[in-house]
Design a protein around this motif. Structure first.
Motif, PDB file in Angstrom:
ATOM      1  N   LEU A  17       1.725  -0.858 -11.014  1.00 11.25           N
ATOM      2  CA  LEU A  17       1.999   0.484 -10.506  1.00 11.25           C
ATOM      3  C   LEU A  17       2.302   1.467 -11.634  1.00 11.25           C
ATOM      4  CD1 LEU A  17       4.168  -0.426  -7.382  1.00 11.25           C
ATOM      5  CD2 LEU A  17       1.715   0.023  -7.488  1.00 11.25           C
ATOM      6  N   PRO A  18       1.872   2.730 -11.485  1.00  2.00           N
ATOM      7  CA  PRO A  18       2.004   3.724 -12.563  1.00  2.00           C
ATOM      8  C   PRO A  18       3.336   4.466 -12.553  1.00  2.00           C
ATOM      9  CG  PRO A  18       0.756   4.677 -10.773  1.00  2.00           C
ATOM     10  CD  PRO A  18       1.084   3.261 -10.352  1.00  2.00           C
ATOM     11  N   THR A  19       4.410   3.800 -12.233  1.00  4.17           N
ATOM     12  CA  THR A  19       5.726   4.436 -12.240  1.00  4.17           C
ATOM     13  C   THR A  19       6.775   3.359 -12.494  1.00  4.17           C
ATOM     14  OG1 THR A  19       7.169   5.940 -10.998  1.00  4.17           O
ATOM     15  CG2 THR A  19       6.181   4.138  -9.781  1.00  4.17           C
ATOM     16  N   LYS A  20       8.022   3.754 -12.614  1.00  4.21           N
ATOM     17  CA  LYS A  20       9.084   2.779 -12.831  1.00  4.21           C
ATOM     18  C   LYS A  20       9.338   2.002 -11.544  1.00  4.21           C
ATOM     19  CE  LYS A  20      13.909   2.279 -14.306  1.00  4.21           C
ATOM     20  NZ  LYS A  20      15.151   2.986 -14.725  1.00  4.21           N
ATOM     21  N   VAL A  21       9.261   0.672 -11.632  1.00  6.92           N
ATOM     22  CA  VAL A  21       9.438  -0.187 -10.465  1.00  6.92           C
ATOM     23  C   VAL A  21      10.361  -1.341 -10.832  1.00  6.92           C
ATOM     24  CG1 VAL A  21       8.319  -1.573  -8.685  1.00  6.92           C
ATOM     25  CG2 VAL A  21       7.084   0.349  -9.715  1.00  6.92           C
ATOM     26  N   GLU A  71       0.833  -1.199   0.000  1.00  5.09           N
ATOM     27  CA  GLU A  71       0.000   0.000   0.000  1.00  5.09           C
ATOM     28  C   GLU A  71       0.872   1.256   0.000  1.00  5.09           C
ATOM     29  OE1 GLU A  71      -3.157   2.447  -0.267  1.00  5.09           O
ATOM     30  OE2 GLU A  71      -3.217   0.249  -0.453  1.00  5.09           O
ATOM     31  N   ILE A  72       1.976   1.231   0.766  1.00  2.23           N
ATOM     32  CA  ILE A  72       2.903   2.370   0.750  1.00  2.23           C
ATOM     33  C   ILE A  72       3.502   2.538  -0.652  1.00  2.23           C
ATOM     34  CG2 ILE A  72       5.116   3.213   1.642  1.00  2.23           C
ATOM     35  CD1 ILE A  72       4.384   1.834   4.303  1.00  2.23           C
ATOM     36  N   ALA A  73       3.917   1.428  -1.257  1.00  2.00           N
ATOM     37  CA  ALA A  73       4.476   1.482  -2.609  1.00  2.00           C
ATOM     38  C   ALA A  73       3.455   2.041  -3.596  1.00  2.00           C
ATOM     39  CB  ALA A  73       4.926   0.088  -3.039  1.00  2.00           C
ATOM     40  N   LYS A  74       2.223   1.617  -3.453  1.00  2.00           N
ATOM     41  CA  LYS A  74       1.153   2.092  -4.345  1.00  2.00           C
ATOM     42  C   LYS A  74       0.972   3.603  -4.228  1.00  2.00           C
ATOM     43  CE  LYS A  74      -3.841   1.499  -5.109  1.00  2.00           C
ATOM     44  NZ  LYS A  74      -5.067   0.785  -4.625  1.00  2.00           N
ATOM     45  N   GLN A  75       0.940   4.107  -2.982  1.00  2.00           N
ATOM     46  CA  GLN A  75       0.737   5.543  -2.785  1.00  2.00           C
ATOM     47  C   GLN A  75       1.958   6.346  -3.222  1.00  2.00           C
ATOM     48  OE1 GLN A  75      -1.008   6.749   0.951  1.00  2.00           O
ATOM     49  NE2 GLN A  75      -2.322   4.940   1.068  1.00  2.00           N
ATOM     50  N   LEU A  76       3.156   5.827  -3.008  1.00  2.00           N
ATOM     51  CA  LEU A  76       4.357   6.517  -3.487  1.00  2.00           C
ATOM     52  C   LEU A  76       4.385   6.544  -5.013  1.00  2.00           C
ATOM     53  CD1 LEU A  76       7.121   5.171  -1.061  1.00  2.00           C
ATOM     54  CD2 LEU A  76       6.168   7.483  -1.133  1.00  2.00           C
ATOM     55  N   ALA A  77       3.989   5.443  -5.639  1.00  5.00           N
ATOM     56  CA  ALA A  77       3.958   5.376  -7.104  1.00  5.00           C
ATOM     57  C   ALA A  77       2.977   6.397  -7.667  1.00  5.00           C
ATOM     58  CB  ALA A  77       3.592   3.975  -7.563  1.00  5.00           C
ATOM     59  N   GLN A  78       1.868   6.618  -6.981  1.00  2.00           N
ATOM     60  CA  GLN A  78       0.890   7.615  -7.414  1.00  2.00           C
ATOM     61  C   GLN A  78       1.459   9.022  -7.335  1.00  2.00           C
ATOM     62  OE1 GLN A  78      -2.373   6.610  -4.820  1.00  2.00           O
ATOM     63  NE2 GLN A  78      -3.147   5.003  -6.176  1.00  2.00           N
ATOM     64  N   GLN A  79       2.490   9.194  -6.498  1.00  2.00           N
ATOM     65  CA  GLN A  79       3.188  10.485  -6.403  1.00  2.00           C
ATOM     66  C   GLN A  79       4.397  10.537  -7.347  1.00  2.00           C
ATOM     67  OE1 GLN A  79       4.074  11.473  -2.286  1.00  2.00           O
ATOM     68  NE2 GLN A  79       2.120  10.673  -1.563  1.00  2.00           N
ATOM     69  N   GLU A  80       4.485   9.558  -8.243  1.00  2.00           N
ATOM     70  CA  GLU A  80       5.527   9.470  -9.270  1.00  2.00           C
ATOM     71  C   GLU A  80       6.913   9.212  -8.691  1.00  2.00           C
ATOM     72  OE1 GLU A  80       5.205  12.960 -11.702  1.00  2.00           O
ATOM     73  OE2 GLU A  80       3.401  12.226 -12.709  1.00  2.00           O
ATOM     74  N   VAL A  81       6.956   8.545  -7.561  1.00  2.00           N
ATOM     75  CA  VAL A  81       8.236   8.128  -6.984  1.00  2.00           C
ATOM     76  C   VAL A  81       8.655   6.818  -7.637  1.00  2.00           C
ATOM     77  CG1 VAL A  81       9.455   7.446  -4.881  1.00  2.00           C
ATOM     78  CG2 VAL A  81       7.708   9.254  -4.792  1.00  2.00           C
ATOM     79  N   GLU A  82       9.882   6.755  -8.137  1.00  2.00           N
ATOM     80  CA  GLU A  82      10.392   5.515  -8.705  1.00  2.00           C
ATOM     81  C   GLU A  82      10.792   4.575  -7.569  1.00  2.00           C
ATOM     82  OE1 GLU A  82      13.472   6.353 -11.515  1.00  2.00           O
ATOM     83  OE2 GLU A  82      12.119   7.410 -12.884  1.00  2.00           O
ATOM     84  N   LEU A  83      10.543   3.273  -7.762  1.00  2.00           N
ATOM     85  CA  LEU A  83      10.662   2.330  -6.666  1.00  2.00           C
ATOM     86  C   LEU A  83      11.603   1.172  -6.968  1.00  2.00           C
ATOM     87  CD1 LEU A  83       6.855   2.070  -5.836  1.00  2.00           C
ATOM     88  CD2 LEU A  83       8.560   3.336  -4.510  1.00  2.00           C
ATOM     89  N   ALA A  84      12.313   0.751  -5.933  1.00  2.00           N
ATOM     90  CA  ALA A  84      13.077  -0.503  -5.954  1.00  2.00           C
ATOM     91  C   ALA A  84      12.573  -1.315  -4.770  1.00  2.00           C
ATOM     92  CB  ALA A  84      14.570  -0.237  -5.829  1.00  2.00           C
ATOM     93  N   LEU A  85      11.998  -2.471  -5.053  1.00  2.00           N
ATOM     94  CA  LEU A  85      11.354  -3.282  -4.033  1.00  2.00           C
ATOM     95  C   LEU A  85      12.147  -4.549  -3.771  1.00  2.00           C
ATOM     96  CD1 LEU A  85       7.664  -3.013  -5.335  1.00  2.00           C
ATOM     97  CD2 LEU A  85       8.883  -1.447  -3.786  1.00  2.00           C
ATOM     98  N   PHE A  86      12.472  -4.784  -2.505  1.00  2.00           N
ATOM     99  CA  PHE A  86      13.172  -6.007  -2.096  1.00  2.00           C
ATOM    100  C   PHE A  86      12.179  -6.940  -1.421  1.00  2.00           C
ATOM    101  CE2 PHE A  86      16.936  -3.431  -2.616  1.00  2.00           C
ATOM    102  CZ  PHE A  86      17.947  -4.340  -2.917  1.00  2.00           C
ATOM    103  N   ALA A  87      12.169  -8.205  -1.831  1.00  2.00           N
ATOM    104  CA  ALA A  87      11.294  -9.201  -1.211  1.00  2.00           C
ATOM    105  C   ALA A  87      11.874 -10.583  -1.428  1.00  2.00           C
ATOM    106  CB  ALA A  87       9.887  -9.115  -1.785  1.00  2.00           C
ATOM    107  N   GLN A  88      11.472 -11.511  -0.563  1.00  2.00           N
ATOM    108  CA  GLN A  88      11.948 -12.881  -0.709  1.00  2.00           C
ATOM    109  C   GLN A  88      11.233 -13.607  -1.839  1.00  2.00           C
ATOM    110  OE1 GLN A  88      11.450 -13.852   3.587  1.00  2.00           O
ATOM    111  NE2 GLN A  88      13.616 -14.387   3.562  1.00  2.00           N
TER     112      GLN A  88
END
Length: 250
Positions: free
Chosen positions: A47-51, A18-35
């Motif tokens: 998501l509507p941004t570069k991820v 949900e945080i990633a979704k809201q940041l993406a809506q603010q056009e923040v580019e994301l790098a997500l780490f997960a197992q």
């Protein structure tokens, strides 16, 4: 970097998404780490941004440090690193292996992430390091290693903040003290629960304001204060019990 870039470590939880979704809506580019990289890639594609999605090896600090450094180089740096990792379990028999797993992830893994991010921000010259911790760290509890690990995280962040100030580094340290939402859910408490979008929005707002410490949701500040004030003989006898479902007579 021409656009804001955020790294979320531990991005597979519903709150992180949900945080990633809201940041993406603010056009923040994301790098997500997960197992579970494959599962997260499906979410990232919506998501509507570069991820970008990367593997998280939190149980091996040396590998984890190398992963963060490599991704940092690929991104050319970042403005924000948000850490949302943690294990929790409860067994009245207190077997060692679950305790060891919690310590490995919540202490060794957490410290490796934060230490590396702080160093990278120092070399970059600026940045914000934030972590979703818990008011469970204010005092001990029946989930012994979990409560202790959250106390470690809280104090580790305070130390990083002091270090940044003493070295006059423009690095913001934000400790997000999450309320005991799992226990509130168990109690079916409408007062202490909040919709996930609201929780995420308060976290993002606190980070954007550069808060040093924030309680989410805000009403949990009162619980935190009471937790610290309660004498031990009262604190140790508290019990969280689920509400009984009322029977409807036909």
């Amino acid at each position: 970097m021409t656009k804001a870039t955020a790294i979320i470590v531990g991005a597979s939880s519903q709150l992180s998404r949900e945080i990633a979704k809201q940041l993406a809506q603010q056009e923040v580019e994301l790098a997500l780490f997960a197992q579970d990289v494959d599962m997260l890639k499906e979410f990232a594609a919506t998501l509507p941004t570069k991820v970008q999605v990367f593997e998280l090896t939190i149980e091996d600090p040396q590998t984890l440090i190398r992963q963060l450094e490599e991704v940092w180089q690929q991104l050319g740096g970042a403005h924000l690193v948000l850490v949302n990792t943690g294990l929790n379990s409860y067994d009245p028999e207190l077997p060692w292996l679950p305790e060891q797993d919690i310590i490995d992830v919540n202490v060794r893994g957490f410290a490796a992430i934060c230490n590396t991010a702080f160093r990278l921000f120092r070399d970059q010259g600026y940045g914000q390091l934030a972590a979703i911790n818990s008011i469970a760290g204010l005092r001990g509890g029946p989930s012994v290693a979990y409560h202790a690990s959250k106390a470690f995280a809280q104090n580790y962040f305070e130390g990083l903040s002091m270090h940044a100030q003493r070295l006059k580094l423009p690095i913001t340290i934000t400790d997000i003290q999450l309320g005991l939402l799992d226990k509130a859910a168990m109690q079916k408490s409408a007062l202490w629960l909040a919709p996930l979008p609201e929780v995420a929005a308060q976290i993002i707002n606190a980070m954007q304001k550069g808060k040093r410490r924030v309680y989410v949701t805000k009403r949990w500040r009162l619980v935190a204060w009471l937790t610290l004030m309660l004498p031990e003989f009262i604190y140790n006898t508290r019990h969280w019990k689920p509400k009984k479902t009322k029977k409807v007579n036909d």
